[in-house]
Design a protein around this motif. Sequence first.
Motif, short mmCIF file in Angstrom:
data_model
loop_
_atom_site.label_atom_id
_atom_site.label_comp_id
_atom_site.label_asym_id
_atom_site.label_seq_id
_atom_site.Cartn_x
_atom_site.Cartn_y
_atom_site.Cartn_z
N CYS A 185 4.97 -0.70 -5.50
CA CYS A 185 5.22 -0.83 -4.29
C CYS A 185 6.04 -1.20 -3.68
CB CYS A 185 3.70 0.53 -3.65
SG CYS A 185 3.44 0.64 -2.04
N CYS B 200 -2.61 -3.38 2.58
CA CYS B 200 -2.92 -3.55 1.03
C CYS B 200 -4.24 -3.37 0.85
CB CYS B 200 -1.94 -4.09 0.62
SG CYS B 200 -0.39 -3.24 0.84
N CYS C 274 -6.03 0.52 2.19
CA CYS C 274 -4.29 1.30 1.86
C CYS C 274 -5.12 2.58 0.77
CB CYS C 274 -3.42 0.91 0.68
SG CYS C 274 -2.45 1.78 -0.36
S1 SF4 Z 1 -2.65 -0.95 -1.33
FE1 SF4 Z 1 -1.28 0.28 -1.16
S2 SF4 Z 1 0.10 0.20 0.38
FE2 SF4 Z 1 -0.44 -1.42 -0.18
S3 SF4 Z 1 0.85 -2.68 -2.39
FE3 SF4 Z 1 -1.05 -1.08 -3.49
S4 SF4 Z 1 -0.45 0.99 -2.92
FE4 SF4 Z 1 1.64 0.07 -1.76
#
Ligand code: SF4
Length: 298
Positions: free
Chosen positions: A108, A196, A200
């Motif tokens: 990501c 995160c 998320c």
């Molecule tokens: S928590 Fe969401 S935005 Fe953060 S790295 Fe993982 S998928 Fe990406």
Amino acid sequence: MANKAAIGQDALIEKGWWKSHQWLVWRRLSQLSVLALFLLGPWFGVWVIKGNIASSLILDTVPLTDPYLLIQVLLTRHLPETTAVLGAVIVLGFYLLVGGRVYCSWVCPVNMATDFAAWLRRRFGITSAARLSRNTRFWLLGLTLAMALVTGTLAWELINPVTAVYRGLVFGMGLGWTVLLAIFLFDFVIANRGWCGHLCPVGAFYSLIGRVSAVRVSAIRREQCNDCMDCFIVCPEPQVIRPALKGSDETSPVIRDGACTNCGRCVDICSKDVFQFGLRNSGKMNSQVANHQREVLS
Ligand code: SF4
Ligand code: SF4
């Protein structure tokens, strides 16, 4: 508690630059390579991969589908194409093997911005912290699935910041950059690891896969821990470390919590080499082997 300005200094001195940064370097290379592969098509007309981070086709042959997206499609009561299902099975199998939130720390692009915000916070000693529960992300995950069920549309995917950022980076859409900046500022100013680590839904979904995935980090030499706290400070999900690192002799040193992103920063940053990558069920045995080796050597 470690001096925040000196985090990683012990590892740097005892292990050298490469060994105290190697997983970080491999991770950034992975994130940038995935991004570059997606950019090759729109920028240079070389279509190694078509589509986006949620649904793509490699060399016009191998489909890849985000299983989270597929579940939303099913909830809208639309029948997905066979290739989409096959793509989801491939992606699911991959993350069941390497760790669910490997998606977060190795793929990501948002992670680069949130890691940077966390680094800046440490650097400038910013301690402001909005009170958020780490479980909020699971409520939001449920909400996004409910949105698909109730509206019969992929409503969440229209506003999903992760895909918005990807569209922004690959296709140059302004909204993606705005979203990325908003997430960065949220993490930098308002809440440490706010997006995160707390909000998320994509990360929440992949953490569910991580609960059963094979590759895990283990505090295999936890007896060596000198309580410097460096691993807790750099870890994006520090709550996952304690049970493995500070558990009794009877408890497994394997970090089994699905929230662990398998980022390897704890492996890098520990000057005592307490942590290493291994398999979910091999931690205890490896710990016993490590103990035995130490007894033999002492
Ligand atoms: S928590 Fe969401 S935005 Fe953060 S790295 Fe993982 S998928 Fe990406
Ligand atoms: S425990 Fe280690 S590998 Fe897991 S998220 Fe924290 S720093 Fe990364």
